[in-house]
Design a protein around this motif. Sequence first.
Motif, mmCIF file in Angstrom:
data_model
loop_
_atom_site.group_PDB
_atom_site.id
_atom_site.type_symbol
_atom_site.label_atom_id
_atom_site.label_comp_id
_atom_site.label_asym_id
_atom_site.label_seq_id
_atom_site.Cartn_x
_atom_site.Cartn_y
_atom_site.Cartn_z
ATOM 1 N N PHE A 85 0.844 -1.195 0.000
ATOM 2 C CA PHE A 85 0.000 0.000 0.000
ATOM 3 C C PHE A 85 0.880 1.246 0.000
ATOM 4 C CE2 PHE A 85 -3.195 -2.805 2.171
ATOM 5 C CZ PHE A 85 -4.214 -2.656 1.239
ATOM 6 N N GLU A 86 0.405 2.277 -0.666
ATOM 7 C CA GLU A 86 1.137 3.541 -0.681
ATOM 8 C C GLU A 86 1.332 4.041 0.754
ATOM 9 O OE1 GLU A 86 0.889 8.014 -2.664
ATOM 10 O OE2 GLU A 86 -0.595 6.492 -3.200
ATOM 11 N N GLY A 87 2.555 4.356 1.095
ATOM 12 C CA GLY A 87 2.870 4.846 2.436
ATOM 13 C C GLY A 87 3.364 3.768 3.383
ATOM 14 N N MET A 88 3.168 2.492 3.050
ATOM 15 C CA MET A 88 3.552 1.425 3.976
ATOM 16 C C MET A 88 5.070 1.314 4.106
ATOM 17 S SD MET A 88 2.868 -0.792 6.203
ATOM 18 C CE MET A 88 1.070 -0.743 6.143
ATOM 19 N N THR A 89 5.793 1.444 3.004
ATOM 20 C CA THR A 89 7.251 1.359 3.090
ATOM 21 C C THR A 89 7.802 2.482 3.960
ATOM 22 O OG1 THR A 89 7.355 0.341 0.906
ATOM 23 C CG2 THR A 89 9.392 1.242 1.760
ATOM 24 N N GLU A 90 7.176 3.655 3.902
ATOM 25 C CA GLU A 90 7.605 4.771 4.748
ATOM 26 C C GLU A 90 7.362 4.460 6.226
ATOM 27 O OE1 GLU A 90 7.176 6.253 0.683
ATOM 28 O OE2 GLU A 90 5.890 5.035 1.975
ATOM 29 N N VAL A 91 6.262 3.774 6.516
ATOM 30 C CA VAL A 91 5.985 3.345 7.896
ATOM 31 C C VAL A 91 7.081 2.395 8.381
ATOM 32 C CG1 VAL A 91 4.454 1.876 9.282
ATOM 33 C CG2 VAL A 91 3.486 3.690 7.853
#
Length: 215
Positions: A85-91
């Motif tokens: 999901f978009e944003g998951m890698t940043e999390v």
Amino acid sequence: MNKTKCIIFDLDGTIGNTLPLCIAAFKKAIEPLAGRVLSDKEIIATFGPSEEGTVRALIPAQYERGIEDYLRHYRDMHAMCSAPFEGMTEVLDYAKDRNVRLALVTGKGWRSTEMTLDIFDIRSYFDVIETGSPLGPRKVQGIRSVLSQLGITPEESLYVGDAPSDIEASREAGVPVVSAAWAETADPELLRSFQPDRLFLTIEDFKQYMEQAVQ
């Protein structure tokens, strides 16, 4: 609030939108062998055990063929969901940068889990990976195994999952639980009825919460 030292993630519907892929691969593998059309509801009703359990429930006489066909279709169709999901890698990056231990506890079998982690290119984030069993749900055991291996107490950890069963497993393991309701397949009102500690409709909102929890 205790500082969160470990975040344990579910995979399907939490890290990536892989549930539609799973259902599509099951249909493609099982329908020709079963000689009939399967509904999404019929397939989902078998979830809990790993995919081996689903195949055993639906076509027990053709178990081996069903498993191999499922895994082949799952891999071949993974372009349906080629990234988290978009944003998951940043999390995941944020947590890792702050020395938060990350783990994965999923009901998926180990082979499909490895495929998805490799395609998403996120395997290296996780210190411990616990996968499912064909015999039945084992998330409680998986969560306890993670805590034991990492030497972290339940109160210092957090489970993030998209299903009511994730809430129940976390409660049994004594771990605070966040309901991930950002997937199209999630049912926020149903999740709320199980009273998770927190529920988030977007990954961005979860990230803001996590930034406070890991300080």
